[in-house]
Design an enzyme around this catalytic site. Sequence first.
Site, short mmCIF file in Angstrom:
data_model
loop_
_atom_site.label_atom_id
_atom_site.label_comp_id
_atom_site.label_asym_id
_atom_site.label_seq_id
_atom_site.Cartn_x
_atom_site.Cartn_y
_atom_site.Cartn_z
N CYS A 124 0.82 -1.22 0.00
CA CYS A 124 0.00 0.00 0.00
C CYS A 124 0.85 1.26 0.00
CB CYS A 124 -0.93 0.01 1.21
SG CYS A 124 -1.95 -1.45 1.29
N SER B 83 -10.87 2.10 5.73
CA SER B 83 -10.97 2.90 4.51
C SER B 83 -11.55 2.06 3.38
CB SER B 83 -9.58 3.39 4.12
OG SER B 83 -8.67 2.30 4.06
N ILE C 202 -11.94 0.61 -0.47
CA ILE C 202 -11.11 0.43 -1.66
C ILE C 202 -11.68 1.30 -2.78
CG2 ILE C 202 -10.50 -1.91 -0.99
CD1 ILE C 202 -12.43 -2.81 -3.29
N LYS D 259 -9.59 7.25 4.63
CA LYS D 259 -10.93 6.91 5.11
C LYS D 259 -12.03 7.46 4.22
CE LYS D 259 -14.16 5.38 7.54
NZ LYS D 259 -14.82 5.20 6.24
N HIS E 143 -9.01 4.49 -0.71
CA HIS E 143 -7.68 3.89 -0.59
C HIS E 143 -7.43 2.92 -1.76
CE1 HIS E 143 -4.06 2.29 0.98
NE2 HIS E 143 -4.55 1.37 1.77
#
Lengths: 386, 133
Positions: free
Chosen positions: A83, A207, A209, A328, A332
């Site tokens: 990430c 968060s 996707i 959030k 993300h």
Amino acid sequence: MREVVIQGIGQTPVEEHWERSLRDLAAEAGLAAMRDAGVERIDAVFVGNMLSGQIARQENLGALTADWIGQRGAEGYKVEAACASGAAAFRAAFLAVASGALDAVLAIGVEKMTETSGPETTAALVSAADADYEGVQGISFVGLNALIMRRYLHEFGWKHTDFGEFSINAHANGARNPHARLRQPITERDYVRARMICEPINLLDASPIGDGAAAALLLPVEKAPSGPRPRVVVAGSAAASDSVAVHDRKDPLFLSAAHLGAKRAYAQAGVGPEQIDFFELHDAFSILAALSLEACGFAERGQGPRLALEGAIRLDGRLPVCTQGGLKARGHPVGATGMYQIVEAAQQLRGEAGGNQLAKARTALTQNIGGSGASIYTHILQRKKI
Amino acid sequence: MDIARHWRLRRQRYALEGEQCRHCGEYIFPPRDICPHCGEEAGPVRRMSGKGEVYSFTVVHEPPTGYEAQAPYAVALVRLAEGPLITAQLTDIDAAEIKIGMPVEMVTRRLRTDGEDGLIQYGYKFRPQLTTP
């Protein structure tokens, strides 16, 4: 090392981009950054991405992206650090320019996460963890963070509700970000009543996707044409690693790679935590926001939630956090997230942050976390008068 | 599934085989070339006792591919008696009864059934300790 300027920025909204492919999104953000910079030819492109091989069955993203933005012949690389791939690509681009090896370099973070089913995406994401000793036990990525959060609550005596302010703040800011995935504010009541996904992590601790891309065009300061806009320079760039497996950490409740990275970046920039005007931190889960504040010198061990509870992280607080919604609310898209953080920080420093513009935005800290604390990339960006 | 990979890991998955560093004395699981505690060459091989206690835990409701049939299931960080932490599913217990600090012990269970041939991977899980240490 040469001083490096972020001359151009670009981003797509974070959404479910059914009509757009991975390469389309990368190209859209990359071309936007080149246009913004007024640059027509680049020497290299570094593409931050985590899952293209698993989800799109597409690797070789460096050359593919160079081709798709009309830059055949330019060097191309895919940079992967889970990430944190986006900020890792930015750091690689920064090093290429700072070293004097290359002049015009594009860093793009891109991810397409909505091509596959939920369980498949969950399985792909957990490849950021230790496959032989964590993944094989059926743990999900949310699960790993839940293990950390449960122990944190036990160790430091916080209640789950003490973390709500991180999510409430992110949503409040995301509501005014046209590129954000979630644009509705939430209340304390919403937070408390949210569906549990992996106790103690509920839906509003995590968060979402999404698909998206963000990009920055870097130039050495001596080749960066000055204009009416404030100049954004990279004052500090650092990275550090920790064990991939959470169970291998000396202390699973401390982000040592964030601590090391921040220390190195502060030293390069000649600043300390007290000079940081705002912090784009990696709130993939609310527990990570607390741990980041502690590791980077803004809170004592075990006291991260206190900053949120005191209102310090709001736009009018002493350390605004996630000013455009954070992971959030902005969303993300894993390999793109680090570049979104950098682009959003640059917007603040330029005074182009719209409804979320801070009164004082001179020095920004951005930090992108890959794995549950394993690969961490920390940057300090500063506004400079020409 | 990756047959060679699972075969390669059999000593860890069936017998919790790790190491004790001859330089600093720390126990290490799984085995590796360099001791993460002191940076010297790790070894020799040691089996962990399989006894430990729950350091943290959660319940997975939305599992990755291959684990759907078992969901929901509890996963814990277990502090082994020898010192290392290990990530493992808990078994033979209701989620509501799990507590941080509770004593657990290793058992061998099915981890997942995989691939077209339905090959079964076995490995360690942990259950509440039946025997007193």
